[in-house]
Design an enzyme around this catalytic site. Structure first.
Site, short mmCIF file in Angstrom:
data_model
loop_
_atom_site.label_atom_id
_atom_site.label_comp_id
_atom_site.label_asym_id
_atom_site.label_seq_id
_atom_site.Cartn_x
_atom_site.Cartn_y
_atom_site.Cartn_z
N HIS A 188 34.05 37.95 34.16
CA HIS A 188 34.27 36.68 33.82
C HIS A 188 35.51 36.02 34.76
CE1 HIS A 188 33.61 33.14 31.27
NE2 HIS A 188 33.24 33.85 30.19
N ARG A 189 36.00 36.92 35.41
CA ARG A 189 37.24 36.43 36.18
C ARG A 189 36.24 35.68 37.19
NH1 ARG A 189 39.87 41.93 38.14
NH2 ARG A 189 37.68 42.32 38.65
#
Length: 483
Positions: free
Chosen positions: A454-455
């Site tokens: 999710h980064r």
């Protein structure tokens, strides 16, 4: 002249390897690049070629021994004028000055390193003789419980001895250990064994002093300990609580050393799980058109003899979707605080092997036709199952696929391969009642599970990518709108 061959770094900065088997014996004459051993790294099984042509004089390590990179594993007797040669190259011909030696009339050259496969070997003095480094023996610390780390001796192939109290640290004088190593037996009457064997003996309440060893030069093996238990020998101490006493039907537990592929996989998965914030999305798709397309392709001349599976078309769908959503083909560079987006795809495919999970990847998969991709997947699977995957094929992946459907599983939350932004899990293809053209029909259905970092990948990007993969599998003709 005696030449020592030290275990090289077999790729990707690996620090140790296990000797699986020797293909030669003491006294054998070997040629340059002849396979002399089979070793297992943390990633794959590798055949080790000889860096010299000569006669085997000593095998320093036994099969089953884990050896640190840089430790001597075999000694050769070679001709005095035989210069070292890296694997894959011929030895220097007569009249050529060997590496590390000065030509006539020149000042002696500074010591040079002999190339050994990957990396470099021992430093060679100007006289041409290999420099001898003193063998360093570190203290051996045996933990009291299985949860504590075990500190192995610096020379993992040398015998390690213990006092009567096996739980106490042992520090042997270097000269004593050298004498024992050269003699091949420990000093006094203490039994020869390895740390895992001693740990097993302590857990089972077995006194190694009364266990006969069947290994090389009387080495006590794990099987010797188990056989001693099965026979219920007299004089054996009582089994500790939680363990089955000898003769009552066998052991209550089995312990397996954590090493090789399993050790590497565990470290990689822990690192990934606690470094990259995972998010997982699911999509269930009617893949009946894909299954019908597979049946048609299998009957064509272009795919005759090739193994076509749903994985083949799913892999192609992933490669097409990555063109439209490159964020899923990227890497988070923490050191430089950058996001690295790859303009190529090295597609990893998780493979279950007898030695554990590996994820070899197909280099530049984005440039392959469907026929080439099918062939590459077949080669990848066969090579992985045989344990012959090269270390280079286990690194450099940019995105991965795992086919859990072959085990009858519908969905899951796969963990990212370290350094990658996404992994797609393919579920089983099942015949299910499904809405089709306004009616309920029996259709072929599959669930896709996408985990992403999710980064690097926002929910929108991950969702659109997964929707594109699903659209191609639901209607292969949709590819025309995407390329």
């Amino acid at each position: 002249m005696i030449k020592e061959f030290r275990l090289p770094d077999l790729g990707e900065g690996l620090t140790e390897s296990e000797i699986l088997s020797w293909k030669v014996a003491v006294g054998d004459t070997v040629s340059l690049n002849q396979v002399i051993a089979e070793v297992e790294t943390a990633k794959a099984v590798v055949e080790l070629p000889s860096p010299f042509a000569g006669v085997i004089r000593e095998l320093h390590e036994q099969p089953g021994t884990v050896v640190e990179v840089g430790k001597p594993i075999v000694s050769f007797e070679v001709a005095d004028d035989a210069g070292p040669a890296p694997a894959g190259h011929a030895a220097p011909s007569q009249g050529v000055t060997p590496a590390g030696q000065a030509a006539a009339g020149e000042e002696p050259a500074a010591p040079k390193r002999e190339p050994n496969l990957v990396g470099y070997g021992a430093v060679v003095e100007s006289s041409g003789r290999p420099a001898r480094r003193p063998r360093i023996f570190a203290p051996v610390v045996e933990p009291a419980d299985a949860g504590s780390p075990v500190v192995e001796p610096a020379d993992a192939g040398s015998p390690v001895v213990e006092p009567a109290d096996a739980g106490s640290p042992v520090v042997e004088p270097a000269e004593t250990m050298v004498r024992e190593a050269r003699a091949g037996v420990p000093s006094g009457d203490r039994p020869r064994s390895t740390p895992p064997v001693r740990k097993l003996a302590r857990d089972l309440g077995v006194d190694l002093a009364v266990v006969p060893g069947t290994g090389p030069e009387g080495l006590i093996t794990r099987e010797d300990v188990r056989e001693f238990l099965r026979q219920g020998s007299a004089g054996q101490p009582d089994a500790p609580a939680g363990q089955a006493p000898a003769g009552d039907g066998g052991e209550r537990e089995t312990r397996t050393p954590i090493k090789g592929v399993r050790k590497h996989t565990a470290a990689a998965m822990v690192s990934s799980a606690f470094t990259a914030p995972h998010a997982t999305e699911f999509l269930t798709v009617d893949v009946t058109p894909t299954m019908e397309l597979l049946a048609k392709l299998r009957g064509t001349r272009a795919f005759a003899g090739l193994k076509l599976t749903p994985l083949t078309l799913a892999a192609k769908a992933v490669l097409i979707a990555l063109r439209r959503h490159p964020s899923l083909n990227s890497r988070w560079d923490e050191a430089n605080q950058e996001i690295v987006t790859f303009n190529y795809v090295n597609l990893g495919v998780a493979a279950a092997t007898p030695r554990g999970l590996t994820v070899p990847n197909i280099k530049d998969a984005h440039s392959l036709t469907l026929e080439q991709l099918a062939e590459a997947l077949a080669v990848l699977a066969d090579t992985a199952r045989s344990g012959k995957t090269a270390p280079s094929d286990l690194s450099g992946g940019t995105m991965s696929i795992t086919n859990i459907g072959v085990f009858g599983i519908d969905a899951g939350t796969p963990i990212l391969n370290p350094g990658e932004a996404a992994i797609l899990a393919l579920g089983a293809v099942r015949s299910m009642p499904w809405e089709y053209r306004g009616e309920v029909a029996l259709r072929q259905v599959m669930t896709l599970s996408l985990s992403f970092d999710h980064r690097l990948v926002d929910g929108e990007q991950g969702s659109r990518f997964l929707a594109d993969v699903g659209a191609v599998l639901a209607e292969p003709g949709m590819v025309l709108t995407m390329v």
